[in-house]
Write a protein that holds these residues in place. Structure first.
Motif, PDB file in Angstrom:
ATOM      1  N   VAL A 330       0.837  -1.201   0.000  1.00  0.00           N
ATOM      2  CA  VAL A 330       0.000   0.000   0.000  1.00  0.00           C
ATOM      3  C   VAL A 330       0.874   1.255   0.000  1.00  0.00           C
ATOM      4  O   VAL A 330       0.626   2.199  -0.763  1.00  0.00           O
ATOM      5  N   CYS A 331       1.913   1.255   0.843  1.00  0.00           N
ATOM      6  CA  CYS A 331       2.810   2.417   0.911  1.00  0.00           C
ATOM      7  C   CYS A 331       3.482   2.680  -0.435  1.00  0.00           C
ATOM      8  O   CYS A 331       3.574   3.833  -0.884  1.00  0.00           O
ATOM      9  N   LEU A 332       3.947   1.637  -1.077  1.00  0.00           N
ATOM     10  CA  LEU A 332       4.639   1.795  -2.362  1.00  0.00           C
ATOM     11  C   LEU A 332       3.682   2.260  -3.448  1.00  0.00           C
ATOM     12  O   LEU A 332       4.063   3.035  -4.330  1.00  0.00           O
ATOM     13  N   SER A 333       2.448   1.793  -3.392  1.00  0.00           N
ATOM     14  CA  SER A 333       1.476   2.225  -4.407  1.00  0.00           C
ATOM     15  C   SER A 333       1.112   3.698  -4.235  1.00  0.00           C
ATOM     16  O   SER A 333       0.823   4.398  -5.211  1.00  0.00           O
ATOM     17  N   ARG A 334       1.162   4.184  -2.985  1.00  0.00           N
ATOM     18  CA  ARG A 334       0.831   5.576  -2.708  1.00  0.00           C
ATOM     19  C   ARG A 334       2.053   6.491  -2.719  1.00  0.00           C
ATOM     20  O   ARG A 334       1.898   7.721  -2.724  1.00  0.00           O
ATOM     21  N   GLY A 335       3.241   5.891  -2.639  1.00  0.00           N
ATOM     22  CA  GLY A 335       4.445   6.705  -2.564  1.00  0.00           C
ATOM     23  C   GLY A 335       4.609   7.398  -1.226  1.00  0.00           C
ATOM     24  O   GLY A 335       5.236   8.457  -1.128  1.00  0.00           O
ATOM     25  N   ARG A 340       3.568   7.077  10.031  1.00  0.00           N
ATOM     26  CA  ARG A 340       2.113   6.968  10.068  1.00  0.00           C
ATOM     27  C   ARG A 340       1.612   5.980   9.022  1.00  0.00           C
ATOM     28  O   ARG A 340       0.694   5.191   9.282  1.00  0.00           O
ATOM     29  N   ALA A 341       2.214   5.997   7.840  1.00  0.00           N
ATOM     30  CA  ALA A 341       1.793   5.076   6.787  1.00  0.00           C
ATOM     31  C   ALA A 341       2.162   3.634   7.128  1.00  0.00           C
ATOM     32  O   ALA A 341       1.453   2.698   6.743  1.00  0.00           O
ATOM     33  N   LEU A 342       3.263   3.440   7.862  1.00  0.00           N
ATOM     34  CA  LEU A 342       3.709   2.099   8.241  1.00  0.00           C
ATOM     35  C   LEU A 342       3.024   1.588   9.504  1.00  0.00           C
ATOM     36  O   LEU A 342       3.106   0.399   9.823  1.00  0.00           O
ATOM     37  N   ALA A 343       2.349   2.481  10.238  1.00  0.00           N
ATOM     38  CA  ALA A 343       1.792   2.140  11.550  1.00  0.00           C
ATOM     39  C   ALA A 343       0.816   0.965  11.545  1.00  0.00           C
ATOM     40  O   ALA A 343       0.780   0.206  12.530  1.00  0.00           O
ATOM     41  N   PRO A 344       0.001   0.734  10.502  1.00  0.00           N
ATOM     42  CA  PRO A 344      -0.925  -0.412  10.556  1.00  0.00           C
ATOM     43  C   PRO A 344      -0.233  -1.749  10.792  1.00  0.00           C
ATOM     44  O   PRO A 344      -0.816  -2.655  11.404  1.00  0.00           O
ATOM     45  N   TYR A 345       0.993  -1.880  10.318  1.00  0.00           N
ATOM     46  CA  TYR A 345       1.755  -3.122  10.566  1.00  0.00           C
ATOM     47  C   TYR A 345       1.911  -3.357  12.060  1.00  0.00           C
ATOM     48  O   TYR A 345       1.597  -4.442  12.572  1.00  0.00           O
ATOM     49  N   GLU A 346       2.378  -2.340  12.787  1.00  0.00           N
ATOM     50  CA  GLU A 346       2.571  -2.496  14.230  1.00  0.00           C
ATOM     51  C   GLU A 346       1.240  -2.653  14.953  1.00  0.00           C
ATOM     52  O   GLU A 346       1.125  -3.445  15.904  1.00  0.00           O
ATOM     53  N   GLU A 347       0.224  -1.924  14.512  1.00  0.00           N
ATOM     54  CA  GLU A 347      -1.079  -2.005  15.163  1.00  0.00           C
ATOM     55  C   GLU A 347      -1.675  -3.403  15.064  1.00  0.00           C
ATOM     56  O   GLU A 347      -2.359  -3.866  15.989  1.00  0.00           O
TER      57      GLU A 347
END
Length: 420
Positions: A330-335, A340-347
């Protein structure tokens, strides 16, 4: 001679550490078409302890298309864990065959087998490059954003530029240190000596498809089948007594193991002649304050090392890789590569592993106790669990990686025999 030209590499994702977690992440990202570079300081020395792949871990290998390759290795299929008192009566049998799971068993492999399977799988992905012998020296930053790392490879400083940098370099993570990510490290009071022995004929059936744990007061011996003719023994010792090993202590170790399981005395333990044949595992618990930063993330033991009593270190690293790969997609597709963009992984992942760490700490407290009253209580709990199918299922599901939470209050009362 002129100055050496600084070598720079570019990739989408930079992974520090070529363990099971880092390689799994590399495979998942490569299958999505991303460019990946992996740094590994050195090939880890072979450990004298088994690699256990729990049922949910087998499912992860199946998702990667690598389960058949793993099954083709010299592995032992294990369906049951048998707990007994040292020189006493049986306590409990935890049988994975009661689980509602496509793989109601675990595989136990010799050291390095799981990594080799993952490395074999990576050979089909030319967009993944592994730099063996690359020693991390620092992080590359643009303002507060991590944009890669520096490392020494073949005696030369190199720059590895990436959109996201992932630390999968173990409980003593150098990347975690370089990024300044705080963590709490808990060192446990006991260590485990690991050694491989030939499986004697007298134990061929005893440890066919099962692991044996012998529990005493402040004493544990684990016996794991690793291959058709090989057993791995794990014997618990005080962590502060692991230095200064010598031949006299080796003979005392062999003698004590033979006292616990006499069938190992001659044909198996006779081949153990030097401390170089023994490895020492010093368990630690790691709790990183944050798993993500601007342009960076931690994975596996670098974020959350757990005590090996739950035997899920590799599997939890693979689960991290699965979730992180989706978040990175998702991060790579949005650039966008912010914390904050990586936070869902930790959550998603932190609550799971923290529950598992709680279970592991309870196991340490109960299984390793020297207190005679608590040891009797432990044995009572094992017996009560063994007599209650619903508790047996819960314990098996936790060990297998299917469930991560500890027993509920009501289940604890049942285990103590205080309610029906």
């Amino acid at each position: 001679a002129g100055e050496r030209r600084l070598v720079r590499y570019a990739s989408d994702i930079l992974i520090v550490g070529a363990g099971v977690g880092g390689l799994s992440l590399g495979l998942r990202l490569a299958s999505k078409g991303y460019r990946v570079r992996i740094l590994q300081q050195r090939e880890p020395p072979p450990a004298k302890r088994p690699e256990m792949v729990q049922p949910h871990g087998l499912q992860a290998f199946a998702e990667l298309g690598l389960l058949d390759r793993l099954m083709a290795k010299r592995v032992a299929r294990v369906e049951c864990f048998r707990f007994s008192q040292i020189q006493g009566e049986p306590l409990c049998r935890v049988d994975y065959r009661i689980l509602d799971h496509p793989y109601p068993y675990a595989l136990i492999a010799l050291p390095g087998q799981t990594r080799r399977v993952l490395l074999d799988g990576l050979r089909a992905h030319p967009a993944v490059h592994i730099h063996w012998g690359a020693r991390l020296t620092g992080a590359l930053r643009r303002d507060k954003q991590v944009v890669g790392a520096t490392a020494v490879e073949n005696g030369q400083e190199r720059e590895f530029h990436a959109l996201v940098t992932v630390g999968a370099d173990g409980s003593h993570s150098r990347l975690r240190e370089v990024l300044g990510l705080a963590c709490r490290v808990k060192r446990y009071p006991n260590a485990f000596l690991g050694l491989f022995v030939n499986r004697p004929a007298g134990l061929a059936r005893v440890f066919d498809r099962q692991v044996g744990y012998y529990l005493g007061r402040g004493e544990i011996l684990g016996i794991f089948p690793c291959a058709p003719t090989v057993l791995c023994l794990l014997y618990m010792v005080p962590a502060d007594g692991t230095s200064g090993m010598h031949e006299q202590r080796l003979e005392a170790l062999k003698s004590r193991i033979a006292d616990i399981e006499p069938r190992l005395r001659d044909s198996s333990l006779a081949s153990l002649t030097a401390w170089e044949q023994v490895s020492c595992l010093l368990p630690v618990q790691v709790r990183a304050a944050r798993w993500v930063a601007e342009g960076a993330a931690l994975l596996g033991d670098a974020a959350h090392a757990c005590h090996p009593h739950v035997a899920q270190g590799s599997f939890q690293a693979m689960e991290d890789a699965k979730v992180l790969a989706e978040v990175l997609d998702v991060c790579l597709s949005r650039g966008e590569f912010s914390a904050r963009a990586l936070a869902p992984y930790e959550e998603i992942r932190r609550p799971v592993v923290e529950r598992l760490q709680q279970v592991a700490n309870e196991y340490v407290w109960l299984w390793e106790t020297k207190n005679p009253v608590l040891a009797r209580l432990r044995d009572r709990i094992f017996r009560n669990v063994g007599e209650r199918p619903e508790l047996l299922y819960r314990v098996a599901a936790i060990e297998a990686g299917i469930e991560s939470g500890p027993l509920t209050f009501a289940e604890r009362l049942q285990a103590l025999g205080l309610c029906a």
